[in-house]
Design a protein around this motif. Sequence first.
Motif, PDB file in Angstrom:
ATOM      1  N   PHE A 238       0.826  -1.206   0.000  1.00  0.00           N
ATOM      2  CA  PHE A 238       0.000   0.000   0.000  1.00  0.00           C
ATOM      3  C   PHE A 238       0.866   1.265   0.000  1.00  0.00           C
ATOM      4  CE2 PHE A 238      -2.860  -3.255   1.640  1.00  0.00           C
ATOM      5  CZ  PHE A 238      -3.959  -3.055   0.817  1.00  0.00           C
ATOM      6  N   LEU A 239       2.032   1.189   0.618  1.00  0.00           N
ATOM      7  CA  LEU A 239       2.969   2.309   0.527  1.00  0.00           C
ATOM      8  C   LEU A 239       3.439   2.507  -0.912  1.00  0.00           C
ATOM      9  CD1 LEU A 239       5.185   1.775   3.714  1.00  0.00           C
ATOM     10  CD2 LEU A 239       3.479   3.579   3.339  1.00  0.00           C
ATOM     11  N   ALA A 240       3.664   1.392  -1.612  1.00  0.00           N
ATOM     12  CA  ALA A 240       4.095   1.481  -3.015  1.00  0.00           C
ATOM     13  C   ALA A 240       3.007   2.100  -3.884  1.00  0.00           C
ATOM     14  CB  ALA A 240       4.455   0.084  -3.527  1.00  0.00           C
ATOM     15  N   LEU A 241       1.748   1.727  -3.638  1.00  0.00           N
ATOM     16  CA  LEU A 241       0.644   2.340  -4.388  1.00  0.00           C
ATOM     17  C   LEU A 241       0.591   3.848  -4.135  1.00  0.00           C
ATOM     18  CD1 LEU A 241      -2.277  -0.239  -3.956  1.00  0.00           C
ATOM     19  CD2 LEU A 241      -0.854   0.150  -5.977  1.00  0.00           C
ATOM     20  N   TYR A 242       0.761   4.214  -2.872  1.00  0.00           N
ATOM     21  CA  TYR A 242       0.776   5.637  -2.528  1.00  0.00           C
ATOM     22  C   TYR A 242       1.936   6.349  -3.214  1.00  0.00           C
ATOM     23  CZ  TYR A 242       1.367   9.880   0.276  1.00  0.00           C
ATOM     24  OH  TYR A 242       1.529  11.177   0.681  1.00  0.00           O
ATOM     25  N   GLY A 243       3.104   5.709  -3.232  1.00  0.00           N
ATOM     26  CA  GLY A 243       4.273   6.305  -3.873  1.00  0.00           C
ATOM     27  C   GLY A 243       4.081   6.500  -5.357  1.00  0.00           C
ATOM     28  N   LEU A 244       3.426   5.537  -6.025  1.00  0.00           N
ATOM     29  CA  LEU A 244       3.166   5.664  -7.461  1.00  0.00           C
ATOM     30  C   LEU A 244       2.167   6.782  -7.745  1.00  0.00           C
ATOM     31  CD1 LEU A 244       2.963   1.899  -8.533  1.00  0.00           C
ATOM     32  CD2 LEU A 244       4.724   3.559  -9.192  1.00  0.00           C
ATOM     33  N   LEU A 245       1.158   6.875  -6.919  1.00  0.00           N
ATOM     34  CA  LEU A 245       0.127   7.892  -7.140  1.00  0.00           C
ATOM     35  C   LEU A 245       0.630   9.307  -6.881  1.00  0.00           C
ATOM     36  CD1 LEU A 245      -2.965   6.080  -5.555  1.00  0.00           C
ATOM     37  CD2 LEU A 245      -2.556   6.512  -7.982  1.00  0.00           C
ATOM     38  N   THR A 246       1.562   9.429  -5.942  1.00  0.00           N
ATOM     39  CA  THR A 246       2.069  10.766  -5.573  1.00  0.00           C
ATOM     40  C   THR A 246       3.450  11.048  -6.146  1.00  0.00           C
ATOM     41  OG1 THR A 246       3.033   9.905  -3.520  1.00  0.00           O
ATOM     42  CG2 THR A 246       0.747  10.707  -3.433  1.00  0.00           C
ATOM     43  N   LEU A 247       3.965  10.085  -6.903  1.00  0.00           N
ATOM     44  CA  LEU A 247       5.303  10.186  -7.496  1.00  0.00           C
ATOM     45  C   LEU A 247       6.385  10.369  -6.435  1.00  0.00           C
ATOM     46  CD1 LEU A 247       4.538  12.425 -10.630  1.00  0.00           C
ATOM     47  CD2 LEU A 247       4.612   9.924 -10.462  1.00  0.00           C
ATOM     48  N   GLN A 248       6.185   9.801  -5.269  1.00  0.00           N
ATOM     49  CA  GLN A 248       7.203   9.782  -4.204  1.00  0.00           C
ATOM     50  C   GLN A 248       7.781   8.365  -4.162  1.00  0.00           C
ATOM     51  OE1 GLN A 248       6.165  12.057  -0.507  1.00  0.00           O
ATOM     52  NE2 GLN A 248       4.098  12.053  -1.412  1.00  0.00           N
ATOM     53  N   PHE A 249       8.786   8.159  -4.971  1.00  0.00           N
ATOM     54  CA  PHE A 249       9.236   6.797  -5.249  1.00  0.00           C
ATOM     55  C   PHE A 249       9.964   6.148  -4.071  1.00  0.00           C
ATOM     56  CE2 PHE A 249       8.964   8.861  -9.459  1.00  0.00           C
ATOM     57  CZ  PHE A 249       7.920   8.074  -9.964  1.00  0.00           C
ATOM     58  N   GLN A 250      10.314   6.921  -3.052  1.00  0.00           N
ATOM     59  CA  GLN A 250      10.932   6.312  -1.888  1.00  0.00           C
ATOM     60  C   GLN A 250       9.954   5.381  -1.160  1.00  0.00           C
ATOM     61  OE1 GLN A 250      10.174   9.483  -2.206  1.00  0.00           O
ATOM     62  NE2 GLN A 250       9.450  10.419  -0.289  1.00  0.00           N
ATOM     63  N   PHE A 251       8.668   5.592  -1.397  1.00  0.00           N
ATOM     64  CA  PHE A 251       7.654   4.746  -0.761  1.00  0.00           C
ATOM     65  C   PHE A 251       7.558   3.368  -1.438  1.00  0.00           C
ATOM     66  CE2 PHE A 251       6.311   8.886   0.773  1.00  0.00           C
ATOM     67  CZ  PHE A 251       5.903   8.610   2.065  1.00  0.00           C
ATOM     68  N   ILE A 252       8.167   3.231  -2.594  1.00  0.00           N
ATOM     69  CA  ILE A 252       8.117   1.960  -3.325  1.00  0.00           C
ATOM     70  C   ILE A 252       9.170   0.981  -2.817  1.00  0.00           C
ATOM     71  CG2 ILE A 252       8.335   0.914  -5.632  1.00  0.00           C
ATOM     72  CD1 ILE A 252       7.359   3.516  -6.808  1.00  0.00           C
ATOM     73  N   PHE A 253      10.260   1.507  -2.237  1.00  0.00           N
ATOM     74  CA  PHE A 253      11.400   0.656  -1.882  1.00  0.00           C
ATOM     75  C   PHE A 253      11.058  -0.468  -0.892  1.00  0.00           C
ATOM     76  CE2 PHE A 253      15.655  -0.095   0.079  1.00  0.00           C
ATOM     77  CZ  PHE A 253      16.249  -0.601  -1.072  1.00  0.00           C
ATOM     78  N   PRO A 254      10.204  -0.253   0.126  1.00  0.00           N
ATOM     79  CA  PRO A 254       9.868  -1.368   1.014  1.00  0.00           C
ATOM     80  C   PRO A 254       9.233  -2.550   0.271  1.00  0.00           C
ATOM     81  CG  PRO A 254       9.246   0.697   2.033  1.00  0.00           C
ATOM     82  CD  PRO A 254       9.643   1.017   0.620  1.00  0.00           C
ATOM     83  N   TYR A 255       8.364  -2.251  -0.703  1.00  0.00           N
ATOM     84  CA  TYR A 255       7.761  -3.337  -1.487  1.00  0.00           C
ATOM     85  C   TYR A 255       8.817  -4.061  -2.313  1.00  0.00           C
ATOM     86  CZ  TYR A 255       5.034  -5.684  -5.121  1.00  0.00           C
ATOM     87  OH  TYR A 255       4.526  -6.618  -5.995  1.00  0.00           O
ATOM     88  N   VAL A 256       9.774  -3.322  -2.849  1.00  0.00           N
ATOM     89  CA  VAL A 256      10.865  -3.952  -3.609  1.00  0.00           C
ATOM     90  C   VAL A 256      11.637  -4.924  -2.717  1.00  0.00           C
ATOM     91  CG1 VAL A 256      13.045  -3.523  -4.803  1.00  0.00           C
ATOM     92  CG2 VAL A 256      11.081  -2.028  -5.220  1.00  0.00           C
ATOM     93  N   LEU A 257      11.878  -4.534  -1.479  1.00  0.00           N
ATOM     94  CA  LEU A 257      12.589  -5.413  -0.553  1.00  0.00           C
ATOM     95  C   LEU A 257      11.796  -6.691  -0.265  1.00  0.00           C
ATOM     96  CD1 LEU A 257      14.047  -2.850   2.023  1.00  0.00           C
ATOM     97  CD2 LEU A 257      15.347  -4.298   0.438  1.00  0.00           C
TER      98      LEU A 257
END
Length: 371
Positions: A299-318
């Motif tokens: 859900f953090l990754a979805l938020y990061g994609l929607l707001t273009l704050q890509f640091q929120f995607i990194f936890p999902y990548v891990l």
Amino acid sequence: MINILNVGLGFILVWVLVNSFFMPRLRQRPVEENAQEQDLVSILIPMRNEEKNVAPLIHSLSQLTYQHVEFLFLNDQSTDDTRLRLEEKIHLLPNASIIEGKELPAKWVGKVHACHQLSCHAHGHYFFFLDADIMIQPHTIEALLQQARPKQLGLVSGFPKFPVKGTAWLCQLLVPMQHVIIYLHLPLFLANYTRMPMASAAHGSFLFFSRACYEAIGGHKEIYHSLIEDIQLMRNCKEAGFPTRLVNNTGVASCVMYETNSEVWEGFSKNSFPGIGRSYILGYCLLLFYLIAFVTPFFLALYGLLTLQFQFIFPYVLTVLIMIWINAQAKQRLVISLLVPFSALSLMSLLLYSMIRSKRAGYTWKGRVYK
């Protein structure tokens, strides 16, 4: 908060990387001439309503290269054509017999009773318990003996490869999670190189005992009421002083456990809460852990994609990297690593359901109810 989550997930990634090196891979090595013919191995297979598995199972067993074997099949009060299918195919195996199972005694678990009956008819130096839905490679017994003999192991077990067939979404999400539980939650160094009973795991579809160990611990009779008989047998071996080994056997064994959503739900629900010792505290801790570590990052990754704050995607990548490593070790499809949040949610739902069933109605499996 993101930084704390990244550090935590980074630690989990390092943990599964290091932990995996303490699970030896089961593989055949060259042996001295005739060395593999020294010991009789009893291959013991309980079968209850397994008519669809008889033909592929016997074909797999007929390819074994180890010659000094006996095959014992137990028809455990089947209501389908399991017995008929066995009679049609058993001529393909040397030294094979069919045993008709007796009525299930009060308080016994069905599979435990079936395995106990098989052990009473076995003559081997080693007892190899298999499930009806498993396929093994021709050199499997040689590989097991090369692991068990030099170290005088009492029990060798492993979680096989789990090919997922059909379109049942629970099969896709939950069946591969069995390997996640082992690599993530079990300290494999303690499991394999100490005799600490609590650091124990085994898979009931693949149990290779020395006869001396099996008899010393009282076999299946000693755990007649256990729904997690595989883990309990491993613990009993350690408590009796026998060295044991949990191996990576995905190169020699594969198991199509379930094919429908109802089978997955019923089969895993009877094991998940008993598997953690029926501890509600541990159960709720695990629910919280999976929510934070494997669901929240999505859900953090979805938020990061929607707001273009890509640091929120990194936890999902891990989380995906953690799953990729585990699935690579287990020979599962790597693409399912992307579904980790949904697998985690399914596992959480299953554990919660198992906790509720434990207090209320008990568990149902193959027409039998266990409370």
